[in-house]
Design an enzyme around this catalytic site. Structure first.
Site, PDB file in Angstrom:
ATOM      1  N   GLY A  42      12.139   6.593 -17.252  1.00  0.00           N
ATOM      2  CA  GLY A  42      13.751   6.773 -17.361  1.00  0.00           C
ATOM      3  C   GLY A  42      14.094   7.654 -18.651  1.00  0.00           C
ATOM      4  O   GLY A  42      13.048   7.569 -19.528  1.00  0.00           O
ATOM      5  N   ASN A  43      14.991   8.514 -18.492  1.00  0.00           N
ATOM      6  CA  ASN A  43      15.570   9.313 -19.782  1.00  0.00           C
ATOM      7  C   ASN A  43      17.077   9.372 -19.652  1.00  0.00           C
ATOM      8  O   ASN A  43      17.594   9.142 -18.362  1.00  0.00           O
ATOM      9  CB  ASN A  43      14.856  10.352 -19.877  1.00  0.00           C
ATOM     10  N   THR A  57      10.213  12.115 -25.754  1.00  0.00           N
ATOM     11  CA  THR A  57       9.184  11.487 -25.015  1.00  0.00           C
ATOM     12  C   THR A  57       8.427  10.667 -25.437  1.00  0.00           C
ATOM     13  O   THR A  57       8.229  10.740 -26.980  1.00  0.00           O
ATOM     14  CB  THR A  57       8.535  12.853 -24.432  1.00  0.00           C
ATOM     15  N   GLY A  58       7.862   9.759 -25.060  1.00  0.00           N
ATOM     16  CA  GLY A  58       6.736   8.858 -25.384  1.00  0.00           C
ATOM     17  C   GLY A  58       7.102   8.052 -26.516  1.00  0.00           C
ATOM     18  O   GLY A  58       6.211   7.426 -27.456  1.00  0.00           O
ATOM     19  N   SER A  87      12.133  14.420 -23.697  1.00  0.00           N
ATOM     20  CA  SER A  87      11.706  13.931 -22.478  1.00  0.00           C
ATOM     21  C   SER A  87      11.054  14.998 -21.647  1.00  0.00           C
ATOM     22  O   SER A  87      11.616  16.157 -21.500  1.00  0.00           O
ATOM     23  CB  SER A  87      12.693  13.400 -21.548  1.00  0.00           C
ATOM     24  N   SER A  88      10.074  14.822 -20.746  1.00  0.00           N
ATOM     25  CA  SER A  88       9.344  15.913 -19.975  1.00  0.00           C
ATOM     26  C   SER A  88      10.356  16.371 -19.041  1.00  0.00           C
ATOM     27  O   SER A  88      10.077  17.307 -18.259  1.00  0.00           O
ATOM     28  CB  SER A  88       8.181  15.401 -19.707  1.00  0.00           C
ATOM     29  N   GLU A  89      11.382  15.409 -18.506  1.00  0.00           N
ATOM     30  CA  GLU A  89      12.182  15.715 -17.492  1.00  0.00           C
ATOM     31  C   GLU A  89      13.505  16.553 -18.001  1.00  0.00           C
ATOM     32  O   GLU A  89      14.585  16.496 -17.309  1.00  0.00           O
ATOM     33  CB  GLU A  89      12.548  14.418 -16.785  1.00  0.00           C
ATOM     34  N   HIS A 108      18.132   9.051 -15.663  1.00  0.00           N
ATOM     35  CA  HIS A 108      17.157   8.902 -14.636  1.00  0.00           C
ATOM     36  C   HIS A 108      16.310   7.790 -15.064  1.00  0.00           C
ATOM     37  O   HIS A 108      15.902   7.464 -15.895  1.00  0.00           O
ATOM     38  CB  HIS A 108      16.291  10.211 -14.979  1.00  0.00           C
ATOM     39  N   HIS A 110      13.242   4.838 -12.974  1.00  0.00           N
ATOM     40  CA  HIS A 110      12.095   4.831 -11.889  1.00  0.00           C
ATOM     41  C   HIS A 110      12.593   3.305 -11.299  1.00  0.00           C
ATOM     42  O   HIS A 110      11.627   2.569 -11.156  1.00  0.00           O
ATOM     43  CB  HIS A 110      10.674   4.654 -12.316  1.00  0.00           C
ATOM     44  N   TYR A 129      30.099  -0.419   2.668  1.00  0.00           N
ATOM     45  CA  TYR A 129      30.950   0.815   2.290  1.00  0.00           C
ATOM     46  C   TYR A 129      30.802   1.322   0.513  1.00  0.00           C
ATOM     47  O   TYR A 129      31.139   2.463   0.359  1.00  0.00           O
ATOM     48  CB  TYR A 129      32.455   0.209   2.271  1.00  0.00           C
ATOM     49  N   HIS A 171       9.384   9.440  -6.481  1.00  0.00           N
ATOM     50  CA  HIS A 171       9.529   9.628  -7.903  1.00  0.00           C
ATOM     51  C   HIS A 171      10.654   8.362  -8.444  1.00  0.00           C
ATOM     52  O   HIS A 171      10.222   7.399  -9.153  1.00  0.00           O
ATOM     53  CB  HIS A 171      10.052  10.658  -8.157  1.00  0.00           C
ATOM     54  N   TYR A 225      42.248   4.973  -5.992  1.00  0.00           N
ATOM     55  CA  TYR A 225      42.068   3.634  -6.887  1.00  0.00           C
ATOM     56  C   TYR A 225      41.232   3.672  -7.913  1.00  0.00           C
ATOM     57  O   TYR A 225      41.148   2.903  -8.845  1.00  0.00           O
ATOM     58  CB  TYR A 225      41.788   2.485  -6.072  1.00  0.00           C
TER      59      TYR A 225
HETATM   60 ZN   LIG Z   1      10.939  10.189 -13.859  1.00  0.00          ZN
END
Ligand SMILES: [Zn+2]
Length: 232
Positions: A42-43, A57-58, A87-89, A108, A110, A129, A171, A225
């Protein structure tokens, strides 16, 4: 006198940036504490000065200081000397901001159940819903591509143009919001819905899916609402 005023202005801007960097860290910590990011996956990012501030990252979230959060410009460049690597993402975070000018935060993960469904390439249909909380009648997976690539970023941007949250094939999941708290809340909702739907599938038989007209009505009610009034 003039010098003093200038100095004060600079301090205010610095404080605002420090606060934004701290909010990114706090959101990453909250994500981790709530079990949404197993194995340090996650990031988190927020929009900042046309670009974004993103987790590095890391690094374990517990060790992060505001200076460790990385600023990336709208063009995807790192200005000046950046202390850490992003982050690599970062590409799909940036793509999300380009696809959704109305949103200011991206999260993001996992998270377990959303990832299970994403690996099965199963969208979350309108079995409940509350699925409308992601902005449509279902929560679909976007196609797979290698992590960190522009191809994956393009898929994510395509998905987020239609929804506020998507599964990511093989992913995980991604959620966006007006602010960091909303993005975190939505990611949590997606994980809850994914768990409920997985359990429903485990019962066997055909789930009862709400018709499109009903989901259109729910979406209208959410709009009037507000998302926070839905918890009944
Ligand atoms: Zn990821």
């Amino acid at each position: 006198m003039l010098r003093v005023t200038k100095a004060k202005k600079k301090t205010k801007a610095d404080d605002a940036e420090k606060l934004a960097r701290r909010s990114v860290i706090d959101t990453a910590l909250a994500m981790s504490r709530s079990g949404l990011s197993p194995g340090r996956s996650g990031n988190v990012s927020c929009r900042w000065k046309g670009g974004m501030l993103i987790t590095p990252t890391g690094m374990a979230y517990e060790t992060l200081k505001p200076r460790d959060i990385v600023f990336i410009t709208a063009k995807g460049t790192l200005p000046g000397k950046s202390l850490r690597k992003p982050s690599s993402e970062w590409r799909f975070h940036l793509a999300a901001y380009r696809a959704r000018p109305d949103m200011n935060a991206v999260l993001h993960t996992h998270s377990l159940h959303a990832t299970v469904l994403a690996c099965a390439h199963k969208p979350i249909p309108a079995f409940h819903y509350m699925v409308a909380i992601a902005g449509g009648k279902d929560i679909p997976p976007v196609p797979y591509d290698t992590f960190g690539t522009q191809e994956l970023a393009d898929h994510v941007a395509g998905g987020l143009a239609q929804r506020n949250a998507c599964l990511m094939a093989n992913h995980g999941q991604i959620a966006i919001g007006k602010d960091l708290a909303s993005a975190l809340e939505l990611a949590h909702e997606v994980e809850v819905l994914a768990e409920q739907y997985s359990r429903l599938l485990a019962l066997g038989g055909e789930p009862h899916i709400l018709p499109d007209e009903e989901m259109a009505r729910v979406l209208e009610r959410f709009k009037s609402y507000g998302q926070r009034a839905q918890g009944t």
